[in-house]
Design a protein around this motif. Sequence first.
Motif, PDB file in Angstrom:
ATOM      1  N   ASP A 147       3.637 -10.500   8.596  1.00 47.16           N
ATOM      2  CA  ASP A 147       2.344 -10.792   9.028  1.00 47.16           C
ATOM      3  C   ASP A 147       1.384  -9.923   8.129  1.00 47.16           C
ATOM      4  OD1 ASP A 147       3.350  -8.330   9.735  1.00 47.16           O
ATOM      5  OD2 ASP A 147       2.466  -8.347  12.040  1.00 47.16           O
ATOM      6  N   SER A 148       1.908  -9.209   7.052  1.00 45.24           N
ATOM      7  CA  SER A 148       1.052  -8.703   6.122  1.00 45.24           C
ATOM      8  C   SER A 148       0.896  -9.640   4.856  1.00 45.24           C
ATOM      9  CB  SER A 148       1.844  -7.693   5.304  1.00 45.24           C
ATOM     10  OG  SER A 148       1.207  -7.081   4.074  1.00 45.24           O
ATOM     11  N   PRO A 149      -0.500  -9.697   4.434  1.00 47.64           N
ATOM     12  CA  PRO A 149      -0.714 -10.883   3.642  1.00 47.64           C
ATOM     13  C   PRO A 149      -0.072 -10.585   2.158  1.00 47.64           C
ATOM     14  CG  PRO A 149      -2.592 -10.311   4.724  1.00 47.64           C
ATOM     15  CD  PRO A 149      -1.526  -9.398   5.059  1.00 47.64           C
ATOM     16  N   TYR A 150      -0.070  -9.359   1.958  1.00 46.75           N
ATOM     17  CA  TYR A 150       0.702  -9.129   0.797  1.00 46.75           C
ATOM     18  C   TYR A 150       2.304  -9.455   0.632  1.00 46.75           C
ATOM     19  CZ  TYR A 150       3.157  -6.122  -2.784  1.00 46.75           C
ATOM     20  OH  TYR A 150       3.817  -5.698  -4.098  1.00 46.75           O
ATOM     21  N   PHE A 151       2.849  -9.078   1.556  1.00 47.91           N
ATOM     22  CA  PHE A 151       4.393  -9.608   1.669  1.00 47.91           C
ATOM     23  C   PHE A 151       4.453 -10.976   1.751  1.00 47.91           C
ATOM     24  CE2 PHE A 151       5.160  -4.921   2.803  1.00 47.91           C
ATOM     25  CZ  PHE A 151       5.948  -4.609   1.802  1.00 47.91           C
ATOM     26  N   ALA A 152       3.567 -11.653   2.609  1.00 47.28           N
ATOM     27  CA  ALA A 152       3.571 -13.207   2.706  1.00 47.28           C
ATOM     28  C   ALA A 152       3.185 -13.738   1.272  1.00 47.28           C
ATOM     29  CB  ALA A 152       2.233 -13.744   3.720  1.00 47.28           C
ATOM     30  N   GLU A 153       2.458 -13.225   0.528  1.00 45.47           N
ATOM     31  CA  GLU A 153       2.088 -13.919  -0.949  1.00 45.47           C
ATOM     32  C   GLU A 153       3.064 -13.643  -1.526  1.00 45.47           C
ATOM     33  OE1 GLU A 153      -1.375 -14.006  -4.200  1.00 45.47           O
ATOM     34  OE2 GLU A 153      -1.678 -13.105  -2.305  1.00 45.47           O
ATOM     35  N   ASP A 168      -5.341  -7.141  -3.735  1.00 42.21           N
ATOM     36  CA  ASP A 168      -6.277  -8.523  -4.092  1.00 42.21           C
ATOM     37  C   ASP A 168      -5.494  -9.597  -3.309  1.00 42.21           C
ATOM     38  OD1 ASP A 168      -7.880  -9.993  -5.165  1.00 42.21           O
ATOM     39  OD2 ASP A 168      -6.875 -10.409  -6.917  1.00 42.21           O
ATOM     40  N   ILE A 169      -5.399  -9.371  -1.957  1.00 40.43           N
ATOM     41  CA  ILE A 169      -5.152 -10.260  -0.967  1.00 40.43           C
ATOM     42  C   ILE A 169      -6.438 -11.178  -0.906  1.00 40.43           C
ATOM     43  CG2 ILE A 169      -3.723  -8.858   0.613  1.00 40.43           C
ATOM     44  CD1 ILE A 169      -5.923  -8.946   2.492  1.00 40.43           C
ATOM     45  N   LEU A 228      -6.295  -4.583   3.654  1.00 41.40           N
ATOM     46  CA  LEU A 228      -6.440  -4.648   4.870  1.00 41.40           C
ATOM     47  C   LEU A 228      -7.275  -3.461   5.365  1.00 41.40           C
ATOM     48  CD1 LEU A 228      -2.873  -5.854   6.301  1.00 41.40           C
ATOM     49  CD2 LEU A 228      -5.194  -7.186   5.713  1.00 41.40           C
ATOM     50  N   MET A 229      -6.726  -2.243   5.112  1.00 40.89           N
ATOM     51  CA  MET A 229      -7.859  -1.042   5.345  1.00 40.89           C
ATOM     52  C   MET A 229      -9.037  -0.974   4.725  1.00 40.89           C
ATOM     53  SD  MET A 229      -5.241   2.237   5.552  1.00 40.89           S
ATOM     54  CE  MET A 229      -4.545   2.058   3.741  1.00 40.89           C
ATOM     55  N   ALA A 230      -9.401  -1.558   3.803  1.00 41.53           N
ATOM     56  CA  ALA A 230     -10.533  -1.782   2.814  1.00 41.53           C
ATOM     57  C   ALA A 230     -11.501  -2.607   3.794  1.00 41.53           C
ATOM     58  CB  ALA A 230     -10.508  -2.053   1.772  1.00 41.53           C
ATOM     59  N   ILE A 231     -10.872  -3.621   4.313  1.00 42.40           N
ATOM     60  CA  ILE A 231     -11.685  -4.492   5.131  1.00 42.40           C
ATOM     61  C   ILE A 231     -12.116  -3.910   6.391  1.00 42.40           C
ATOM     62  CG2 ILE A 231     -11.378  -6.905   6.546  1.00 42.40           C
ATOM     63  CD1 ILE A 231      -9.600  -7.767   3.575  1.00 42.40           C
ATOM     64  N   GLY A 232     -10.919  -3.456   7.214  1.00 45.81           N
ATOM     65  CA  GLY A 232     -11.340  -2.455   8.228  1.00 45.81           C
ATOM     66  C   GLY A 232     -12.536  -1.454   8.139  1.00 45.81           C
ATOM     67  N   ALA A 233     -12.392  -0.896   6.715  1.00 46.91           N
ATOM     68  CA  ALA A 233     -13.501   0.115   6.639  1.00 46.91           C
ATOM     69  C   ALA A 233     -14.900  -0.402   6.274  1.00 46.91           C
ATOM     70  CB  ALA A 233     -13.186   0.945   5.385  1.00 46.91           C
ATOM     71  N   PHE A 277      -0.938   0.881   7.744  1.00 51.31           N
ATOM     72  CA  PHE A 277      -1.866   0.218   6.675  1.00 51.31           C
ATOM     73  C   PHE A 277      -2.573  -1.257   7.192  1.00 51.31           C
ATOM     74  CE2 PHE A 277      -0.925   2.114   2.187  1.00 51.31           C
ATOM     75  CZ  PHE A 277      -0.712   3.588   2.690  1.00 51.31           C
ATOM     76  N   GLU A 278      -3.189  -1.064   8.198  1.00 49.16           N
ATOM     77  CA  GLU A 278      -3.569  -1.983   8.674  1.00 49.16           C
ATOM     78  C   GLU A 278      -5.348  -2.043   9.042  1.00 49.16           C
ATOM     79  OE1 GLU A 278      -1.846  -4.806   9.734  1.00 49.16           O
ATOM     80  OE2 GLU A 278       0.216  -3.750   9.412  1.00 49.16           O
ATOM     81  N   ARG A 279      -5.837  -3.231   9.155  1.00 44.43           N
ATOM     82  CA  ARG A 279      -7.474  -3.323   9.392  1.00 44.43           C
ATOM     83  C   ARG A 279      -7.959  -2.223  10.473  1.00 44.43           C
ATOM     84  NH1 ARG A 279      -5.331  -8.231   9.537  1.00 44.43           N
ATOM     85  NH2 ARG A 279      -5.642  -9.832   7.789  1.00 44.43           N
ATOM     86  N   ALA A 280      -7.387  -1.976  11.415  1.00 43.62           N
ATOM     87  CA  ALA A 280      -7.770  -1.347  12.567  1.00 43.62           C
ATOM     88  C   ALA A 280      -7.614   0.389  11.872  1.00 43.62           C
ATOM     89  CB  ALA A 280      -6.958  -1.378  13.877  1.00 43.62           C
ATOM     90  N   ASP A 281      -6.659   0.442  11.169  1.00 45.57           N
ATOM     91  CA  ASP A 281      -6.436   2.047  10.660  1.00 45.57           C
ATOM     92  C   ASP A 281      -7.711   2.337   9.616  1.00 45.57           C
ATOM     93  OD1 ASP A 281      -3.728   2.868  11.653  1.00 45.57           O
ATOM     94  OD2 ASP A 281      -3.526   0.650  10.812  1.00 45.57           O
TER      95      ASP A 281
END
Length: 365
Positions: free
Chosen positions: A64-70, A268-269, A241-246, A213-217
């Motif tokens: 469910d992590s975009p990095y690992f999915a890609e 770079d997701i 993901l954290m940058a987007i949450g920030a 290392f999630e958006r909420a964090d």
Amino acid sequence: MAERAGVSVKTASNVLNHHPHVKASTRERVEAAMAELHYRPNLSARSLKHGRAGFLALAVPAMDSPYFAELAARITEEAAALGFIVLLDVTGGDADAERVVLEGMRSHVIDGVIFSPLALSADEIGSRADSLPMVLLGERPVPTDFDHIAVDSVAAARAATEHLVAQGRRRIAAVGRETMRGTASARLRGYRQALKAAGIAYDSSLVIGVPHFERADGHAAMQQLLALPEPPDAVFCFNDLMAIGALRACVEAGVAVPDEVAIIGFDDIAETRYANPTVSTISPDLTGLARAALELLSRRIDGDDGPAEEVQVAWTLEARETTLGVPPRPRSQPTGRVTSPGVARASAGPDAGAAEADDTGSVTR
């Protein structure tokens, strides 16, 4: 194996092939010898000319992590080009699940494993007895006698922080500190190197630890930073993901990005290229990483027993709107890139053009 069990090769073969006419005591002796010798039946050798089953395992902490999915998508594509089908094992970052990967996958028709460990220490990895070919991924410390493919997170994090300094930022926060050694510690090291080189004192109040290392964090960490008596003017988040949450926390607080706070992430997701504003980030060469891992694993499967290899793949600094600002309309401005080694590109959005620049420092491959 037959010799260790005290039986003939034919009897051992009958056990391996589940022949019904084998005494229980004999079967137990053969199976005990198999376990003691870490014997793995190569079923493909009996059915395929080149002794390959045609299956590889990819073991990652999450999907469910975009990095690992890609990453999984790139590895699957590269594996197909080599004639392999990839079987996915999601460990959840659980130590017991990772030990299963380390000591022998559930299927005996797997030719090799690409493994991104999260919970296991270098010592635990180093104690592996299973002989199935394996290539490790990620920035966590691994034993030197294991093949390992990784991005130089120290150099990339230093470049990300240097980019913020180049934008005139002096109070630069870091989000993603964790207690165990690994990706976060490497990125923190690069961050601190850049601050030191710029003559900026390290301030522990600006370095925020996170449970995940999630958006909420990233959102919670940014709220904590904005509540400081003197908030930061820039933030380096250790993943996107954290940058987007920030970024979301800044929007909610009415803090202008990047006028008041510049933000840069890592990975770079796809989400970073379509966020509003677009998110600056470090872009690892996932295709290069997948290709290097598959080529090395394929060689090991074919019998290459040379020294273990440590391979570092290239990365790019993609400077976008969260550090450069939103360009005037129409979007026509010079753009630039930082790669390993040392070229810079900035982009206004996902479809922006690129022009080379050389003012963002050099890094190593």
